[in-house]
Scaffold this active site. Sequence first.
Site, mmCIF file in Angstrom:
data_model
loop_
_atom_site.group_PDB
_atom_site.id
_atom_site.type_symbol
_atom_site.label_atom_id
_atom_site.label_comp_id
_atom_site.label_asym_id
_atom_site.label_seq_id
_atom_site.Cartn_x
_atom_site.Cartn_y
_atom_site.Cartn_z
ATOM 1 N N HIS A 56 -23.120 21.365 -32.858
ATOM 2 C CA HIS A 56 -22.351 21.436 -34.105
ATOM 3 C C HIS A 56 -21.292 22.527 -33.961
ATOM 4 O O HIS A 56 -21.522 23.682 -34.328
ATOM 5 C CB HIS A 56 -23.276 21.739 -35.283
ATOM 6 C CG HIS A 56 -24.261 20.662 -35.579
ATOM 7 N ND1 HIS A 56 -24.023 19.664 -36.515
ATOM 8 C CD2 HIS A 56 -25.490 20.398 -35.061
ATOM 9 C CE1 HIS A 56 -25.066 18.849 -36.571
ATOM 10 N NE2 HIS A 56 -25.974 19.269 -35.686
ATOM 11 N N GLN A 95 -24.086 15.326 -43.364
ATOM 12 C CA GLN A 95 -25.341 16.067 -43.475
ATOM 13 C C GLN A 95 -25.908 16.045 -44.894
ATOM 14 O O GLN A 95 -27.127 16.064 -45.080
ATOM 15 C CB GLN A 95 -25.146 17.516 -43.018
ATOM 16 C CG GLN A 95 -26.440 18.319 -43.033
ATOM 17 C CD GLN A 95 -26.320 19.638 -42.301
ATOM 18 O OE1 GLN A 95 -25.457 20.441 -42.589
ATOM 19 N NE2 GLN A 95 -27.189 19.852 -41.328
ATOM 20 N N HIS A 134 -29.030 12.026 -37.013
ATOM 21 C CA HIS A 134 -30.129 12.984 -37.135
ATOM 22 C C HIS A 134 -31.273 12.250 -37.836
ATOM 23 O O HIS A 134 -31.098 11.767 -38.963
ATOM 24 C CB HIS A 134 -29.715 14.184 -37.985
ATOM 25 C CG HIS A 134 -28.737 15.106 -37.330
ATOM 26 N ND1 HIS A 134 -27.558 14.673 -36.767
ATOM 27 C CD2 HIS A 134 -28.778 16.455 -37.164
ATOM 28 C CE1 HIS A 134 -26.907 15.710 -36.279
ATOM 29 N NE2 HIS A 134 -27.621 16.800 -36.500
#
Length: 413
Positions: A59, A153, A211
Amino acid sequence: MHEDLIIRNAAVWGQPGPTDLAISGGVYVDIADVDPGDATTLDAGGRLCVPGFIEPHIHLDKVLLADSIPVNVSGSLDEAIEILGARKESYSTQDISARAGQIIRSAIANGVTRMRTHIDIDTGCGLTAFDALLDVRAQFEDLLELQIVAFPQKGIVGDPGCEALLREAMDRGADQIGGMPFNEPGPKESREHIEIAFAIAHDHDCDVDMHIDETDDPDARTLEMLCEATIAHGWQGRVVAGHTCALAAYPDDYADRVMDRVAEAGIHMITNPATNLMLQGRGDSHPKRRGITRVKELLERGVNVAFGQDNLRDMFYPFGHDDPLELGFLLAHAAHMSQPDEIEAVFDMTTNGAAKVLGLTDYGTAPGCAGDLVVLDARSPLEAIVNKPDRRHVIRRGRVVAETETRRMIVDE
């Protein structure tokens, strides 16, 4: 313009004996096709050589924030995300570019020639971080190949307006669509999150890199959802599941069933040992869960497994400098990979395994492959993982882009 380069006495990992390599026009060619009189020559001295380390999961928008944020008191993933949300309010492309560039330079010196980064896109920060990484990708294009994942996210369903931003990012040059379905309000929204990502993937003919189940919760089910969606959409071999920490917490019978499904779906798996060893198991008394997915069991099923840095000196993880050998050292311990073939497997994860994650078709040292090479001051993968030695030469497209030589001595009193 690429000059011809000959590397003498290269002990290429996986090949018998030292050999000579030649790079012309930025790609490997047959040694007979290069005139030694017109080429630069580099002597590897019989040292271990690999065709570039690969960082498949980092990231870059978050790196190096540890000194400018509140302390993550609980050390948890949830608190880290909360702190990050507040920090995003002051995001600027200049700040992100500077921090990302610093870590990219460190990674290159550590032998990384290709990288995939997940960049936050949400209604809070918009495309600020994405814009910064577009600039960074262009700035470093001669030194490192950088792929960008558009990463929601905060969720997609739970963040109205995020889908439009993701689609704009893909239109403007993102390489893959990301996701974090477990961060939605519930299973229904998690499935919808995954379906939106696949719809974007269809529209842009791109891979999906999510993720998945980055939690200790043994009831997390988004890995199984991802398997089902991958097969239903015919995206086998084009999907990556990162973290999958909950897989380590599942009962064995359910874990076996899901891992069989992962193999059937051809999903690539990425474990992030540094960050997940730090974040997971925080709420456990003893014995504490390790937070690392079931690496050995996945490998036994023929699943491709790689590992990445993930976070670096930020609110999620306060250490690290994106060194694949450091991460391999951690993974070997966390996943109990100590036998000779297991150590070779760890080395394979940050090279061939990560190349498969990135969808590379030009990785290696055969003629036609990209002219990348790392000359390690080591003779074997074990020695490399143990000592984390100098990367004596890092070559990108036939050009030396980094050199390191450390002098150590004991001074006789």
